[in-house]
Design an enzyme around this catalytic site. Sequence first.
Site, PDB file in Angstrom:
ATOM      1  N   GLY A 251       0.970  -1.183   0.000  1.00 32.20           N
ATOM      2  CA  GLY A 251      -0.042   0.021   0.058  1.00 32.20           C
ATOM      3  C   GLY A 251       0.806   1.214  -0.086  1.00 32.20           C
ATOM      4  O   GLY A 251       0.565   2.157  -0.880  1.00 32.20           O
ATOM      5  N   SER A 252       1.924   1.287   0.998  1.00 34.86           N
ATOM      6  CA  SER A 252       2.650   2.391   0.733  1.00 34.86           C
ATOM      7  C   SER A 252       3.406   2.582  -0.559  1.00 34.86           C
ATOM      8  O   SER A 252       3.360   4.001  -0.789  1.00 34.86           O
ATOM      9  CB  SER A 252       3.873   2.263   1.855  1.00 34.86           C
ATOM     10  OG  SER A 252       3.383   2.154   3.180  1.00 34.86           O
TER      11      SER A 252
ATOM     12  N   HIS B 124      -2.084  -7.199   2.788  1.00 38.96           N
ATOM     13  CA  HIS B 124      -2.361  -7.624   4.158  1.00 38.96           C
ATOM     14  C   HIS B 124      -3.279  -6.984   5.036  1.00 38.96           C
ATOM     15  O   HIS B 124      -3.485  -7.323   6.160  1.00 38.96           O
ATOM     16  CB  HIS B 124      -0.832  -7.565   4.656  1.00 38.96           C
ATOM     17  CG  HIS B 124      -0.461  -6.215   5.036  1.00 38.96           C
ATOM     18  ND1 HIS B 124      -0.513  -5.668   6.427  1.00 38.96           N
ATOM     19  CD2 HIS B 124      -0.241  -5.120   4.298  1.00 38.96           C
ATOM     20  CE1 HIS B 124      -0.112  -4.501   6.648  1.00 38.96           C
ATOM     21  NE2 HIS B 124       0.104  -4.095   5.308  1.00 38.96           N
TER      22      HIS B 124
ATOM     23  N   CYS C  40       1.501   3.800  15.273  1.00 41.54           N
ATOM     24  CA  CYS C  40       2.227   3.852  14.322  1.00 41.54           C
ATOM     25  C   CYS C  40       3.427   4.870  14.453  1.00 41.54           C
ATOM     26  O   CYS C  40       4.272   4.625  13.897  1.00 41.54           O
ATOM     27  CB  CYS C  40       1.415   4.608  12.951  1.00 41.54           C
ATOM     28  SG  CYS C  40       0.310   3.366  12.336  1.00 41.54           S
TER      29      CYS C  40
HETATM   30  C1  LIG Z   1      -1.715  -0.134   5.935  1.00 44.53           C
HETATM   31  C2  LIG Z   1      -2.161   0.969   5.173  1.00 44.53           C
HETATM   32  C3  LIG Z   1      -1.252   1.309   4.197  1.00 44.53           C
HETATM   33  C4  LIG Z   1       0.181   0.909   4.050  1.00 44.53           C
HETATM   34  O1  LIG Z   1       0.099  -0.274   3.541  1.00 44.53           O
HETATM   35  P1  LIG Z   1       1.455  -1.301   3.393  1.00 44.53           P
HETATM   36  O2  LIG Z   1       0.872  -2.462   2.608  1.00 44.53           O
HETATM   37  O3  LIG Z   1       1.607  -1.777   4.857  1.00 44.53           O
HETATM   38  O4  LIG Z   1       2.470  -0.427   2.875  1.00 44.53           O
HETATM   39  C5  LIG Z   1      -1.529   2.636   3.698  1.00 44.53           C
HETATM   40  N1  LIG Z   1      -2.681   3.084   4.064  1.00 44.53           N
HETATM   41  C6  LIG Z   1      -3.625   2.703   4.782  1.00 44.53           C
HETATM   42  C7  LIG Z   1      -4.990   3.654   5.048  1.00 44.53           C
HETATM   43  C8  LIG Z   1      -3.188   1.570   5.540  1.00 44.53           C
HETATM   44  O5  LIG Z   1      -4.251   1.289   6.359  1.00 44.53           O
END
Ligand SMILES: *Cc1c(COP(=O)(O)O)cnc(C)c1O
Length: 394
Positions: free
Chosen positions: A72-73, A202, A326
Site C-alpha cells: 500500500g505504501s 495484508h 504507528c
Molecule cells: C496499512 C495501510 C497503508 C500501508 O500499506 P502497506 O501495505 O503496509 O504499505 C496505507 N494506507 C492505509 C490506509 C493503511 O491502512
Amino acid sequence: MNKVVYMDYAATTFVKPEVLEEMIPYYTEKFGNPSSFYAVSRETKMAIDKARGNVAKTLNCDLNEIYFTGGGSEADNWAIKGIAYAHRNKGNHIITSKIEHHAVLHTCQYLEKQGFEVTYLDVDSEGFINIDDLKNAITDRTILVSIMFANNEIGTIQPIKEIGAICKEKKIFFHTDAVQAIGNVKIDVKEMNIDLLSLAGHKIYAPKGVGALYIRKGIRIDNLIHGGSQERARRAGTENIPGIVGLGKAIEIANNNLESHAEKMTFLRDKLIDGLLKVPYTRLNGPKGDKRLPGNVNVCFEFIEGESILLSLDFEGVCASSGSACTSGSLDPSHVLLAIGLPHEIAHGSLRLTLGENSTEEEVDYVLEVIPPIIKRLREMSPLWEDFLKKGDK
Ligand SMILES: *Cc1c(COP(=O)(O)O)cnc(C)c1O
C-alpha cells in the site's frame, strides 16, 4: 478465555487458508520467471493476469489499469509522486487531508521540500472533510487531490463520489487510498470518478508486501521504480508471483462476500461500541452508522494513557492498538485524533479495536468484560483522575 483475542485487523490480517493454498505452488513447482519464454514461465504470467482480472473486477475497471506493487505504501508513493512529477508543468499544488495515512502525508511533506505546495484539509469532529473547503482550496495550479477512502484509525468513510465529481469537473486527478475500504465497502472507480486507487494485500487476508495501484487508462504518470519492463514497463522488478496470486484470490473472496461480511462486522462493532460507551467518561471517535468502517471501533477513555490500556489488555490476551501505535517511540498522540479536535490529554487515552474474519460475539463479550475493571484500576492510579475528583468535590 485461554486463547488470544485478536482485535487489530486494521493493522494486518492473517492469510486465509484458501489464499495460501493458491499461493504455494508458485513457490515450488511453478516458479518460472514470467518474462522468460518457456512453458513454466507462461504459467506464472497467466497467474498474474488472473489475479489482475480479479482486482479489476472488484474495482470495476479494465485489467490493463491495474499495476501490482510492493504494498500500500508503494502504491500511495507512486500515485502522488508519479502524478506530481509528470504534471509539474501544469501546476505544483496538491490537496490532501490532515488525517491521511503516513504513506500519503509523508510523501506530500517530501514533495513540499521539492517545491510543491500542499493544502492539508481540516476535518470535522467525526473525521469528514468539508466539500466546500475542498472546492475553495482548488486553484488553477492544482494537479492532484488525494483523499483516503476510509480512515484506518477512526473508520470514517469519506464522500468519495462527491469528491470524484468535483475533481472531474475541474480536470484534476483524484487519488484515493482505499487500503482499509477494500473488502468492506463497495468500490466502483468509474461511478466514483476515481483516477488512481491504492490497495494492499495484508489488510484483506493476503500476504504482506504486495499491493496494487489502479491508474485510469490514458493518465500520464512517472515511474517510481525504474528497471525492467515488468507491469507494462511501469513498475520494474521481477513480480512477486505468490503474493500477487494471493492478492488476487483474497480480493475475489472479499468481493464475493462483501455484504455478509460487512453485516457481521457491523453487528459486532455496534455491540462493542455500545458496551464500551457504558464506561463513564468514554467517547467514541469517528462517526456512527454506515459512514463508519464495519469493523472499526475507536474510543477515548479520559484520564488515562492508551499505552497502559494496551499493556493491560495484552495481559488479558487481547491484541489492540492505540492511536499512536504507528509512531510508537514518539510521545505525540495520533495526528488523526488531534485533527478531529481532541485535546492532547484526551487523545492519549485512545484505544482502537478492529474486527475481522475470525471475530466472534464471544470475543466481544470477553473484551467488554475485561475492559471496565482495567479502566477503573488505571484511573485509580492516574493523577489526572485524582485532580478531576478533587475539582468535583468543590
Ligand atoms: C496499512 C495501510 C497503508 C500501508 O500499506 P502497506 O501495505 O503496509 O504499505 C496505507 N494506507 C492505509 C490506509 C493503511 O491502512
